[in-house]
Design a protein around this motif. Sequence first.
Motif, PDB file in Angstrom:
ATOM      1  N   GLN A 114       0.825  -1.211   0.000  1.00 29.48           N
ATOM      2  CA  GLN A 114       0.000   0.000   0.000  1.00 29.48           C
ATOM      3  C   GLN A 114       0.861   1.265   0.000  1.00 29.48           C
ATOM      4  O   GLN A 114       0.465   2.284  -0.573  1.00 29.48           O
ATOM      5  N   ASN A 115       2.057   1.202   0.567  1.00 30.68           N
ATOM      6  CA  ASN A 115       2.944   2.367   0.538  1.00 30.68           C
ATOM      7  C   ASN A 115       3.494   2.643  -0.860  1.00 30.68           C
ATOM      8  O   ASN A 115       4.012   3.728  -1.124  1.00 30.68           O
ATOM      9  N   PHE A 116       3.377   1.662  -1.756  1.00 30.90           N
ATOM     10  CA  PHE A 116       3.814   1.834  -3.137  1.00 30.90           C
ATOM     11  C   PHE A 116       2.658   2.252  -4.049  1.00 30.90           C
ATOM     12  O   PHE A 116       2.858   2.444  -5.240  1.00 30.90           O
ATOM     13  N   GLY A 117       1.423   2.314  -3.473  1.00 35.70           N
ATOM     14  CA  GLY A 117       0.292   2.794  -4.254  1.00 35.70           C
ATOM     15  C   GLY A 117      -0.897   1.871  -4.345  1.00 35.70           C
ATOM     16  O   GLY A 117      -1.938   2.262  -4.876  1.00 35.70           O
ATOM     17  N   CYS A 118      -0.802   0.624  -3.870  1.00 33.84           N
ATOM     18  CA  CYS A 118      -1.938  -0.300  -3.951  1.00 33.84           C
ATOM     19  C   CYS A 118      -2.970   0.050  -2.877  1.00 33.84           C
ATOM     20  O   CYS A 118      -2.635   0.165  -1.690  1.00 33.84           O
ATOM     21  N   VAL A 119      -4.231   0.204  -3.276  1.00 32.84           N
ATOM     22  CA  VAL A 119      -5.284   0.587  -2.341  1.00 32.84           C
ATOM     23  C   VAL A 119      -6.254  -0.562  -2.081  1.00 32.84           C
ATOM     24  O   VAL A 119      -7.281  -0.375  -1.432  1.00 32.84           O
ATOM     25  N   GLY A 120      -5.964  -1.756  -2.609  1.00 31.38           N
ATOM     26  CA  GLY A 120      -6.891  -2.880  -2.470  1.00 31.38           C
ATOM     27  C   GLY A 120      -6.930  -3.446  -1.057  1.00 31.38           C
ATOM     28  O   GLY A 120      -5.951  -3.411  -0.315  1.00 31.38           O
ATOM     29  N   ILE A 121      -8.111  -3.975  -0.686  1.00 38.66           N
ATOM     30  CA  ILE A 121      -8.308  -4.697   0.569  1.00 38.66           C
ATOM     31  C   ILE A 121      -8.726  -6.111   0.195  1.00 38.66           C
ATOM     32  O   ILE A 121      -9.658  -6.299  -0.601  1.00 38.66           O
ATOM     33  N   CYS A 134       0.800  -8.351  -7.548  1.00 35.37           N
ATOM     34  CA  CYS A 134       0.417  -6.938  -7.437  1.00 35.37           C
ATOM     35  C   CYS A 134       1.265  -6.064  -8.363  1.00 35.37           C
ATOM     36  O   CYS A 134       2.498  -6.168  -8.380  1.00 35.37           O
ATOM     37  N   GLN A 135       0.605  -5.203  -9.119  1.00 36.19           N
ATOM     38  CA  GLN A 135       1.331  -4.358 -10.055  1.00 36.19           C
ATOM     39  C   GLN A 135       2.207  -3.338  -9.350  1.00 36.19           C
ATOM     40  O   GLN A 135       3.108  -2.752  -9.960  1.00 36.19           O
ATOM     41  N   TYR A 136       1.974  -3.116  -8.055  1.00 36.48           N
ATOM     42  CA  TYR A 136       2.757  -2.144  -7.303  1.00 36.48           C
ATOM     43  C   TYR A 136       3.924  -2.784  -6.554  1.00 36.48           C
ATOM     44  O   TYR A 136       4.676  -2.079  -5.868  1.00 36.48           O
ATOM     45  N   ARG A 137       4.084  -4.106  -6.663  1.00 36.02           N
ATOM     46  CA  ARG A 137       5.177  -4.746  -5.932  1.00 36.02           C
ATOM     47  C   ARG A 137       6.515  -4.237  -6.475  1.00 36.02           C
ATOM     48  O   ARG A 137       6.619  -3.902  -7.659  1.00 36.02           O
ATOM     49  N   PRO A 138       7.535  -4.148  -5.632  1.00 33.96           N
ATOM     50  CA  PRO A 138       8.826  -3.590  -6.065  1.00 33.96           C
ATOM     51  C   PRO A 138       9.483  -4.440  -7.144  1.00 33.96           C
ATOM     52  O   PRO A 138       9.235  -5.641  -7.263  1.00 33.96           O
ATOM     53  N   TYR A 139      10.308  -3.796  -7.938  1.00 33.45           N
ATOM     54  CA  TYR A 139      11.102  -4.477  -8.959  1.00 33.45           C
ATOM     55  C   TYR A 139      12.478  -4.797  -8.383  1.00 33.45           C
ATOM     56  O   TYR A 139      13.019  -4.046  -7.576  1.00 33.45           O
ATOM     57  N   SER A 140      13.050  -5.906  -8.842  1.00 33.33           N
ATOM     58  CA  SER A 140      14.419  -6.242  -8.463  1.00 33.33           C
ATOM     59  C   SER A 140      15.394  -5.464  -9.341  1.00 33.33           C
ATOM     60  O   SER A 140      15.091  -5.140 -10.485  1.00 33.33           O
ATOM     61  N   ALA A 151      15.742  -3.777  -4.197  1.00 32.81           N
ATOM     62  CA  ALA A 151      14.436  -3.744  -4.862  1.00 32.81           C
ATOM     63  C   ALA A 151      13.780  -2.408  -4.584  1.00 32.81           C
ATOM     64  O   ALA A 151      14.022  -1.783  -3.546  1.00 32.81           O
ATOM     65  N   GLY A 152      12.942  -1.964  -5.493  1.00 38.59           N
ATOM     66  CA  GLY A 152      12.259  -0.687  -5.301  1.00 38.59           C
ATOM     67  C   GLY A 152      11.430  -0.332  -6.521  1.00 38.59           C
ATOM     68  O   GLY A 152      11.308  -1.134  -7.457  1.00 38.59           O
ATOM     69  N   ASP A 153      10.869   0.868  -6.531  1.00 37.38           N
ATOM     70  CA  ASP A 153      10.122   1.303  -7.700  1.00 37.38           C
ATOM     71  C   ASP A 153      11.104   1.769  -8.785  1.00 37.38           C
ATOM     72  O   ASP A 153      12.317   1.829  -8.570  1.00 37.38           O
ATOM     73  N   ILE A 154      10.583   2.092  -9.972  1.00 33.24           N
ATOM     74  CA  ILE A 154      11.458   2.395 -11.104  1.00 33.24           C
ATOM     75  C   ILE A 154      12.324   3.639 -10.859  1.00 33.24           C
ATOM     76  O   ILE A 154      13.531   3.598 -11.092  1.00 33.24           O
ATOM     77  N   PRO A 155      11.756   4.768 -10.390  1.00 33.89           N
ATOM     78  CA  PRO A 155      12.627   5.931 -10.137  1.00 33.89           C
ATOM     79  C   PRO A 155      13.767   5.619  -9.172  1.00 33.89           C
ATOM     80  O   PRO A 155      14.899   6.080  -9.358  1.00 33.89           O
ATOM     81  N   TYR A 156      13.461   4.841  -8.132  1.00 35.63           N
ATOM     82  CA  TYR A 156      14.511   4.490  -7.176  1.00 35.63           C
ATOM     83  C   TYR A 156      15.594   3.641  -7.850  1.00 35.63           C
ATOM     84  O   TYR A 156      16.791   3.865  -7.655  1.00 35.63           O
ATOM     85  N   LEU A 157      15.179   2.638  -8.653  1.00 36.55           N
ATOM     86  CA  LEU A 157      16.157   1.765  -9.297  1.00 36.55           C
ATOM     87  C   LEU A 157      17.011   2.509 -10.308  1.00 36.55           C
ATOM     88  O   LEU A 157      18.201   2.206 -10.465  1.00 36.55           O
ATOM     89  N   VAL A 158      16.422   3.479 -11.013  1.00 30.57           N
ATOM     90  CA  VAL A 158      17.209   4.271 -11.966  1.00 30.57           C
ATOM     91  C   VAL A 158      18.335   4.995 -11.236  1.00 30.57           C
ATOM     92  O   VAL A 158      19.493   4.989 -11.660  1.00 30.57           O
ATOM     93  N   ASN A 159      18.009   5.640 -10.108  1.00 30.23           N
ATOM     94  CA  ASN A 159      19.041   6.324  -9.306  1.00 30.23           C
ATOM     95  C   ASN A 159      20.049   5.329  -8.737  1.00 30.23           C
ATOM     96  O   ASN A 159      21.249   5.615  -8.681  1.00 30.23           O
ATOM     97  N   HIS A 160      19.556   4.176  -8.319  1.00 28.28           N
ATOM     98  CA  HIS A 160      20.437   3.138  -7.773  1.00 28.28           C
ATOM     99  C   HIS A 160      21.438   2.656  -8.831  1.00 28.28           C
ATOM    100  O   HIS A 160      22.639   2.518  -8.563  1.00 28.28           O
ATOM    101  N   MET A 226      11.995  -1.421 -18.201  1.00 31.65           N
ATOM    102  CA  MET A 226      11.867  -1.177 -16.764  1.00 31.65           C
ATOM    103  C   MET A 226      10.410  -0.838 -16.440  1.00 31.65           C
ATOM    104  O   MET A 226      10.016   0.320 -16.307  1.00 31.65           O
ATOM    105  N   GLY A 227       9.612  -1.881 -16.335  1.00 35.65           N
ATOM    106  CA  GLY A 227       8.183  -1.770 -16.061  1.00 35.65           C
ATOM    107  C   GLY A 227       7.556  -3.134 -16.202  1.00 35.65           C
ATOM    108  O   GLY A 227       8.245  -4.151 -16.360  1.00 35.65           O
TER     109      GLY A 227
END
Length: 301
Positions: A114-121, A134-140, A151-160, A226-227
């Motif tokens: 949910q911290n990555f954007g998923c709002v499902g219950i 989940c489409q919001y799960r982090p990428y390796s 692992a993280g979202d795409i902007p984070y991995l690009v910087n990494h 990267m997606g």
Amino acid sequence: MASVTYIDDSGSEVIDPPKTEVLDVTELAGDPVPYSPKPNVVVSSSVRELLECPVCLSAMYPPIHQCSNGHTLCSGCKPRVHNRCPTCRHELGNIRCLALEKVAASLELPCKYQNFGCVGIYPYYCKLKHESQCQYRPYSCPYAGSECTVAGDIPYLVNHLKDDHKVDMHNGCTFNHRYVKSNPHEVENATWMLTVFSCFGQYFCLHFEAFQLGMAPVYIAFLRFMGDDLEAKNYSYSLEVGGTGRKMIWQGVPRSIRDSHRKVRDSYDGLIIQRNMALFFSGGERKELKLRVTGRIWKEQ
């Protein structure tokens, strides 16, 4: 740099919702019914603690075991404690805690992403299956030169990739790269530096490496997106390599970085060049690899 929580899913077991009154993971099968996102549903911490295995501290799923004193633990940890309750040391036997299993079946919990954007219950027994897809799960991290666990979202991995792996970053949809190796006959498994391209508002990773295809030494070049896979199918790319008046051309669809570098390579989904052909393209006395790989990326209409 954005802060991102690292998540280790290596021990997760995907279990579908119970279909019978006696809940047993060996009988759970089929895809869960999709559930609409719901407003904040709060499950008290005391209930969550009841469903936490005292050994591995993970959420428990059927069959949930208990000792004669009512202490519970998950089925995965039961063999590890040699049939002794980790709380009171009494023998565990084969007692199922059906009451706690039914309590779990009544719960609905938010996705852990949910911290990555998923709002499902989701119902308790559907939650793990959803989280595995989940489409919001982090990428390796897509870097292939080492076993990176980031692992993280795409902007984070690009910087990494840029800051930690010192990857070359390029803007544009065309590329022209030269790969050189002074003694290619000694190369059995060599990975050249990853290159990342930014175009169409997206990021793409170009890989080039040497490996053994059966007994034959070969080189392979391929592109990863990267997606997610569905989005990757909106793009195509071509690769071209040649020399001395000859050339080889590959056209394909970039694979998502959800697929590991090794999975893509071992499926041979890219431009494959036998070593002898690569040295022929290099010219000279075939003692040095000098390959020029050109290509472009485009968006399908």
